[in-house]
Design an enzyme around this catalytic site. Sequence first.
Site, PDB file in Angstrom:
ATOM      1  N   GLU A 160       9.633   1.828  10.797  1.00 38.24           N
ATOM      2  CA  GLU A 160      10.609   2.916  10.627  1.00 38.24           C
ATOM      3  C   GLU A 160       9.811   4.198  10.757  1.00 38.24           C
ATOM      4  OE1 GLU A 160      12.380   5.914   9.560  1.00 38.24           O
ATOM      5  OE2 GLU A 160      12.266   5.190   7.499  1.00 38.24           O
TER       6      GLU A 160
ATOM      7  N   CYS B  65      12.988  11.741   7.562  1.00 37.72           N
ATOM      8  CA  CYS B  65      12.933  11.308   8.958  1.00 37.72           C
ATOM      9  C   CYS B  65      14.307  11.324   9.605  1.00 37.72           C
ATOM     10  CB  CYS B  65      12.303   9.923   9.057  1.00 37.72           C
ATOM     11  SG  CYS B  65      13.064   8.689   7.991  1.00 37.72           S
TER      12      CYS B  65
ATOM     13  N   LYS C  97       0.860  -1.184   0.000  1.00 37.17           N
ATOM     14  CA  LYS C  97       0.000   0.000   0.000  1.00 37.17           C
ATOM     15  C   LYS C  97       0.893   1.229   0.000  1.00 37.17           C
ATOM     16  CE  LYS C  97      -1.590   2.850   2.959  1.00 37.17           C
ATOM     17  NZ  LYS C  97      -1.650   4.107   2.163  1.00 37.17           N
TER      18      LYS C  97
ATOM     19  N   GLU D 233       8.525  16.453  15.752  1.00 35.83           N
ATOM     20  CA  GLU D 233       9.078  16.309  14.404  1.00 35.83           C
ATOM     21  C   GLU D 233       8.294  17.221  13.456  1.00 35.83           C
ATOM     22  OE1 GLU D 233      10.483  12.733  11.451  1.00 35.83           O
ATOM     23  OE2 GLU D 233       8.495  12.557  12.351  1.00 35.83           O
TER      24      GLU D 233
END
Length: 468
Positions: free
Chosen positions: A238, A275, A163, A375
């Site tokens: 992750e 990231c 996906k 973040e």
Amino acid sequence: YIGGEWVASAGTGQLTVFDSTDESVLGTVPAGAPADVDAAATAARAAFDGWAGTPAEERSKYLTRIADARDARSAELLDVIIRETGMAKGPSQVAQVAHAIGSFRIAAELAETFEYEEQIGNSIVVREPIGVVGCITPWNYPLRQIAAKVAFAMAAGCTVVLKPSEVAPLDAFILALAVHEVGLPAGVFNLVSGVGQVVGEAMSRHPQIDMMSFTGSTRAGKRVAELSAATVKKVALELGGKGPTLILDDLCTEGFANAVTLAVGRCFPNSGQTCAALTRMLVPRSRLAEAEGVAAAAAEAFTVGNPFDDGVRLGPLASAAHRDRVQGFIQTGIDEGAKLVVGGPGAPDGLETGFYVRPTVFSDVHPDMTISIEEIFGPVLVMVAYGDEADGIRIANDTPYGLSAGVWSADQAAATRVARQLRAGQVEINGGKSNGMTPFGGYKQSGVGREFGRYGFEEFLETKSLLL
């Protein structure tokens, strides 16, 4: 793409994909339904025994053919990914396309060279493919993260259900075309587009999917793990990051300026939509003003504009919603009293159309401020002052994340000593370059498991002991 064929989705909706450079419609894809996931998982399960039993050298050949087919479509992939993500053309050629194609070739080599059996006393320890793997990938490095999961899982003998992100799914359809072109056995690779709350959750719940491999936000990763627990799936995650660059006080003026300049660059790859970006710069309190001047000049050198134009270093963000989120963080930094060094709210001059954000640097940032904790995932650097080395290490580790970090010192041995004390999955020492053969992943809430190279390959293997 299910069971080796293009099939109509059971869902009735469509998802619109926007061009990040001008906000026009780039394309549409089906909004998949749980029935699509069921069909894909069933096809993957039916194909598993045959694919797992295929000699490793044959699996390797298929992966090499897919890499070759994608290489032939590299110009098309580059165009689509730039429009999906906003990443500038030069970096995209390497990070978005070449790296993804290269991962298929690395996985192909590992399939052939990996030692699947080991004798330990009276036992043979066997490594076998884990089964059907559900892969959920992000929008910031869409094809690269697909390769990190799909290529290594298939090389290990697993079948997959993919996906892709609904923000950047078109490159995955181009991959499916390449898969079909090389004649991969039906059901080994399956593609279902859709939103996470529908397709992703159906994958995580599905009893015929043995493992979930997810890249994305920590919040969404927790949801994948929660739903996967019902069937005790293996889960590889992750997730987010808030990487620090710790610049030590032993650097001379020239070395300090070089470290600050390069550290600004490590915050801004893909307009900060990375990231592993090093978004917190930790500098000695006595040299904060010195660092501010260097960082301002470095940030202003990052030309923002159309990612297809020569000389542009920062393109737009990937979506309007994400642009607005990043702008919100910038305003929060100002409201909480951080010192705005350069950049700030609003679009860069002349770039009101498209999802553009001004490269921004804050200083006098307290570790408890929102912009130091959350973040942001945009071109926003926060500068935090520290006292002695121990204080710097404490601040660097004072985060729920642990994906990446960096250390700069005039003494390589000192930098390495400090790097060993940082709780992160990878630490750059004096600007050390990335290595695609080494494991990538994080500590703490940055995830579980590793990707790329041998360590990424082994994530998709089970271990069995044969007692003789």
